[in-house]
Structure formats: C-alpha cells, structure tokens
Design a protein around this motif. Structure first.
Motif, PDB file in Angstrom:
ATOM      1  N   HIS A   1       0.844  -1.185   0.000  1.00  0.00           N
ATOM      2  CA  HIS A   1       0.000   0.000   0.000  1.00  0.00           C
ATOM      3  C   HIS A   1       0.880   1.236   0.000  1.00  0.00           C
ATOM      4  O   HIS A   1       1.756   1.374   0.843  1.00  0.00           O
ATOM      5  CB  HIS A   1      -0.916   0.023   1.226  1.00  0.00           C
ATOM      6  CG  HIS A   1      -1.711   1.286   1.323  1.00  0.00           C
ATOM      7  ND1 HIS A   1      -2.822   1.511   0.543  1.00  0.00           N
ATOM      8  CD2 HIS A   1      -1.526   2.406   2.060  1.00  0.00           C
ATOM      9  CE1 HIS A   1      -3.296   2.716   0.821  1.00  0.00           C
ATOM     10  NE2 HIS A   1      -2.534   3.285   1.734  1.00  0.00           N
ATOM     11  N   CYS A   2       0.659   2.119  -0.969  1.00  0.00           N
ATOM     12  CA  CYS A   2       1.438   3.353  -1.035  1.00  0.00           C
ATOM     13  C   CYS A   2       0.590   4.498  -0.495  1.00  0.00           C
ATOM     14  O   CYS A   2      -0.594   4.603  -0.801  1.00  0.00           O
ATOM     15  CB  CYS A   2       1.872   3.640  -2.467  1.00  0.00           C
ATOM     16  SG  CYS A   2       3.012   5.025  -2.549  1.00  0.00           S
ATOM     17  N   ASP A   3       1.225   5.345   0.310  1.00  0.00           N
ATOM     18  CA  ASP A   3       0.490   6.450   0.942  1.00  0.00           C
ATOM     19  C   ASP A   3       0.697   7.775   0.215  1.00  0.00           C
ATOM     20  O   ASP A   3       0.513   8.837   0.790  1.00  0.00           O
ATOM     21  CB  ASP A   3       0.892   6.578   2.416  1.00  0.00           C
ATOM     22  CG  ASP A   3       2.402   6.688   2.578  1.00  0.00           C
ATOM     23  OD1 ASP A   3       3.115   6.586   1.569  1.00  0.00           O
ATOM     24  OD2 ASP A   3       2.868   6.874   3.713  1.00  0.00           O
ATOM     25  N   CYS A   4       1.104   7.713  -1.055  1.00  0.00           N
ATOM     26  CA  CYS A   4       1.288   8.969  -1.784  1.00  0.00           C
ATOM     27  C   CYS A   4      -0.087   9.591  -2.069  1.00  0.00           C
ATOM     28  O   CYS A   4      -1.096   8.907  -2.078  1.00  0.00           O
ATOM     29  CB  CYS A   4       2.047   8.739  -3.088  1.00  0.00           C
ATOM     30  SG  CYS A   4       1.199   7.725  -4.292  1.00  0.00           S
ATOM     31  N   SER A   5      -0.112  10.908  -2.273  1.00  0.00           N
ATOM     32  CA  SER A   5      -1.368  11.610  -2.525  1.00  0.00           C
ATOM     33  C   SER A   5      -1.069  12.910  -3.271  1.00  0.00           C
ATOM     34  O   SER A   5       0.071  13.368  -3.304  1.00  0.00           O
ATOM     35  CB  SER A   5      -2.063  11.935  -1.205  1.00  0.00           C
ATOM     36  OG  SER A   5      -1.268  12.836  -0.458  1.00  0.00           O
TER      37      SER A   5
ATOM     38  N   ILE B   1       5.925  11.358 -10.841  1.00  0.00           N
ATOM     39  CA  ILE B   1       5.569   9.942 -10.703  1.00  0.00           C
ATOM     40  C   ILE B   1       6.086   9.430  -9.368  1.00  0.00           C
ATOM     41  O   ILE B   1       7.252   9.611  -9.029  1.00  0.00           O
ATOM     42  CB  ILE B   1       6.144   9.118 -11.879  1.00  0.00           C
ATOM     43  CG1 ILE B   1       5.450   9.550 -13.173  1.00  0.00           C
ATOM     44  CG2 ILE B   1       5.948   7.624 -11.649  1.00  0.00           C
ATOM     45  CD1 ILE B   1       6.082   9.024 -14.423  1.00  0.00           C
ATOM     46  N   CYS B   2       5.208   8.804  -8.604  1.00  0.00           N
ATOM     47  CA  CYS B   2       5.602   8.244  -7.307  1.00  0.00           C
ATOM     48  C   CYS B   2       6.584   7.087  -7.537  1.00  0.00           C
ATOM     49  O   CYS B   2       6.314   6.180  -8.316  1.00  0.00           O
ATOM     50  CB  CYS B   2       4.375   7.742  -6.544  1.00  0.00           C
ATOM     51  SG  CYS B   2       4.810   6.879  -5.032  1.00  0.00           S
ATOM     52  N   HIS B   3       7.726   7.144  -6.861  1.00  0.00           N
ATOM     53  CA  HIS B   3       8.745   6.105  -7.054  1.00  0.00           C
ATOM     54  C   HIS B   3       8.276   4.742  -6.539  1.00  0.00           C
ATOM     55  O   HIS B   3       8.749   3.713  -6.998  1.00  0.00           O
ATOM     56  CB  HIS B   3      10.026   6.479  -6.305  1.00  0.00           C
ATOM     57  CG  HIS B   3      10.704   7.684  -6.871  1.00  0.00           C
ATOM     58  ND1 HIS B   3      10.978   7.804  -8.210  1.00  0.00           N
ATOM     59  CD2 HIS B   3      11.146   8.819  -6.296  1.00  0.00           C
ATOM     60  CE1 HIS B   3      11.569   8.961  -8.425  1.00  0.00           C
ATOM     61  NE2 HIS B   3      11.678   9.603  -7.289  1.00  0.00           N
ATOM     62  N   PHE B   4       7.380   4.745  -5.572  1.00  0.00           N
ATOM     63  CA  PHE B   4       6.974   3.476  -4.951  1.00  0.00           C
ATOM     64  C   PHE B   4       5.862   2.758  -5.716  1.00  0.00           C
ATOM     65  O   PHE B   4       5.874   1.539  -5.803  1.00  0.00           O
ATOM     66  CB  PHE B   4       6.527   3.722  -3.512  1.00  0.00           C
ATOM     67  CG  PHE B   4       7.667   3.978  -2.575  1.00  0.00           C
ATOM     68  CD1 PHE B   4       8.431   2.929  -2.082  1.00  0.00           C
ATOM     69  CD2 PHE B   4       7.995   5.262  -2.190  1.00  0.00           C
ATOM     70  CE1 PHE B   4       9.489   3.149  -1.219  1.00  0.00           C
ATOM     71  CE2 PHE B   4       9.057   5.505  -1.329  1.00  0.00           C
ATOM     72  CZ  PHE B   4       9.804   4.444  -0.846  1.00  0.00           C
ATOM     73  N   CYS B   5       4.876   3.529  -6.230  1.00  0.00           N
ATOM     74  CA  CYS B   5       3.735   2.854  -6.864  1.00  0.00           C
ATOM     75  C   CYS B   5       3.549   3.266  -8.332  1.00  0.00           C
ATOM     76  O   CYS B   5       2.617   2.792  -8.990  1.00  0.00           O
ATOM     77  CB  CYS B   5       2.454   3.106  -6.083  1.00  0.00           C
ATOM     78  SG  CYS B   5       1.886   4.807  -6.161  1.00  0.00           S
ATOM     79  N   ARG B   6       4.422   4.141  -8.847  1.00  0.00           N
ATOM     80  CA  ARG B   6       4.418   4.580 -10.246  1.00  0.00           C
ATOM     81  C   ARG B   6       3.159   5.359 -10.629  1.00  0.00           C
ATOM     82  O   ARG B   6       2.886   5.543 -11.821  1.00  0.00           O
ATOM     83  CB  ARG B   6       4.597   3.392 -11.234  1.00  0.00           C
ATOM     84  CG  ARG B   6       5.750   2.464 -10.956  1.00  0.00           C
ATOM     85  CD  ARG B   6       7.101   3.099 -11.071  1.00  0.00           C
ATOM     86  NE  ARG B   6       7.349   3.723 -12.372  1.00  0.00           N
ATOM     87  CZ  ARG B   6       8.324   4.588 -12.604  1.00  0.00           C
ATOM     88  NH1 ARG B   6       9.126   4.949 -11.633  1.00  0.00           N
ATOM     89  NH2 ARG B   6       8.483   5.105 -13.801  1.00  0.00           N
TER      90      ARG B   6
END
Ligand SMILES: [Zn+2]
Length: 294
Positions: free
Chosen positions: A236-240, A269-274
């Motif tokens: 689970h990625c917590d980016c927003s 682009i989020c490095h963890f979830c693209r």
C-alpha cells in the motif's frame, strides 16, 4: 492473504515473527516490472520490513529498510508501518545477474557487498533512529542477522525466501525473525540453534506448508509456540495529490516558476507505486503563491 504472525515460544524466552508476503511481492513485481532477481531481493526486503513494522509500538510509526551494496540493483528500499502497509522499490528493477544454479537466483551478487544496510525508525519523535551495518553477503537475511546482533545488540535469526516461477510470477515469498530474550537458558539456546541449522530450505518450507502458521509450527516444533497476534499486511502506497503538492512547494518559487515557463505543466511519478500526478499551469501558479508564503 499476506500476513505477519507474532509468536512466543520456549517458555517466553523466544519471540518470533513469521510472514507470508507473496501477494504484495506479486503486486510490486507488476508495478515495477521486476526481473526475477530484483523480485527475489525486494521480496526478501519486504518480508523483513513487514515483520519489523510489527515490532513498532505506536500508531503512525514507520520503519524504513535500505540496502545498497554497489550491485546492479542499486538501492533496494522498503517502508512499513505497524498497520501492515508495506511499499518498496528497486532502483534498477530490470537488472539481472547470472544464476548460482539454474534454480537459484544470485541475490547476493545483485545487491552487492560494498555498502551498508540502513534501518530508519520514525517513532514520531523529532529525530528518527538510524542504525547502519556493513553488508556482508548481500543475501539480505544474513545481513539483517548481523545488523540485529551488532547494531541493536539483539541476537536474532533471520530467514527470508522468495521463489520465482519460470514465467516470472511469484510462487512464494516469506520469512521469519526469531529473537531470543536475554534470560534464555544455555540449553534452550543450543536446542534452538541446532533446530534452525537442520531446517530444510525456507522456500521449500513455504511452498510445501503454504501458511506462516504451518511454517512456524515446523520451525519452532518442540518449543511450544503460541500465536499472540496476527496482522494482515499488503502493498500500500500512501502517496497523494497533497504530498506531491508539498514536494513541489518545497522546490521553491524559482524552480516552480521555471517549470511553468519551460513546460507549462508538471508530472510527478511516485517512485513506490508509479502513480502519476499531473499539475497544469494554473495549479502550478497557485503552488508558487503557497511557496512564497511558506
Ligand atoms: Zn505512491
């Protein structure tokens, strides 16, 4: 379902965590297009981070595990919290190495041995706890065992294993961390060490026994293990949008203005979830104003 179980055994002198993280690794494999050896490295790291997340004691605490041994994978990075959320990335996810045997991926060579393993615990205090220890094999489990021993003065046995199918899908990923408490008797310790040495390969155990409970029963057989907690874990990625705005604002007025002038828009682009976050000119202008007042 991926999960971590917490176990006490050996009359309370042994504390252990067992994890199965096959689904989260399959998700990470799809997101990052991982090569088999990158998947093996990330899966082992994610298994360890998921378990170490369950060692945290409070809400909102986070643990980060980072390894860079100068090998072709570059940095392997995982973050977990105590809620069971795990995310991870490999800097060069398509990197490959020659297998040790046709069956055995060479994780040690892919990670490399010229560098450190770093553990960052964000416990909600001002400064996070940071522990490092030199990488010895790059195989991850051995490196973590040494880290626990020397950096945290906590004797532990770490086992991590990933099996990748010929079609690159993840067959199984899992592991354990077994810690002995200071008051363990010499006899119990000797018995436990002998037991761990005689175990069949961990990938075999996880493939054949299928659940962390069954693996635990087999590994701690004779030590009266009792499960004290069970936690579902998942990628689970917590980016927003908000976090990405903060990242842009932190670049400062000058940088945002030059993005507007050169491109008229921004994509992060989020490095963890693209996941891609897009900002048009109007949104960027608004962020410039916020950067001015911050
Ligand atoms: Zn993300």
């Amino acid at each position: 379902m991926d999960k971590v179980i917490r176990v006490t055994a050996g009359k309370g002198q042994v504390r252990a965590f067992f994890v199965q993280n096959t689904e989260m690794l399959e998700k990470a494999r799809e997101i990052h297009q991982l090569s088999p050896v990158a998947a093996a490295a990330l899966g082992r790291m994610m298994a360890a981070t998921a378990m170490m997340g369950q060692m945290l004691k409070g809400m909102g605490q986070k643990i980060t595990l980072r390894m860079n041994g100068g090998g072709p994978l570059g940095t392997v990075l995982c973050v977990a919290d105590d809620e069971g959320n795990v995310k991870g990335l490999v800097e060069y996810p398509q990197a490959e190495t020659e297998n040790l045997t046709p069956e055995k991926l060479n994780v040690g060579a892919a990670v490399g041995t010229d560098g450190e393993i770093t553990v960052i615990k964000d416990l909600g205090m001002k400064a996070p706890y940071i522990g490092t220890y030199p990488i010895s094999t790059g195989e991850i489990a051995e490196d973590l065992t040494a880290y626990f021993m020397h950096s945290e003065q906590q004797p532990a046995s770490v086992g991590l294993s990933v099996k990748v199918n010929v079609d690159y899908h993840i067959l199984v990923s899992g592991g354990f961390i077994i810690q002995v408490l200071p008051d363990i008797s010499e006899e119990q310790l000797r018995l436990l060490e002998a037991k761990l040495i005689c175990l069949p390969p961990l990938s075999e155990l996880f493939e054949n026994l299928n659940t962390p409970e069954a693996v635990m029963e087999r590994v701690l057989e004779g030590f009266d293990p009792v499960i004290t907690e069970e936690k579902q874990v998942a990628f689970h990625c917590d980016c927003s949008q908000e976090r990405m705005e903060e990242a842009l604002i932190s670049l400062g007025v000058k940088e945002i203005t030059s993005i507007i002038e050169e491109d008229g828009h921004a994509e992060i682009i989020c490095h963890f979830c693209r996941k891609a976050y897009r900002f048009n000119e109007m949104e960027l202008s608004k962020l410039t104003q916020e950067a001015k007042s911050s």
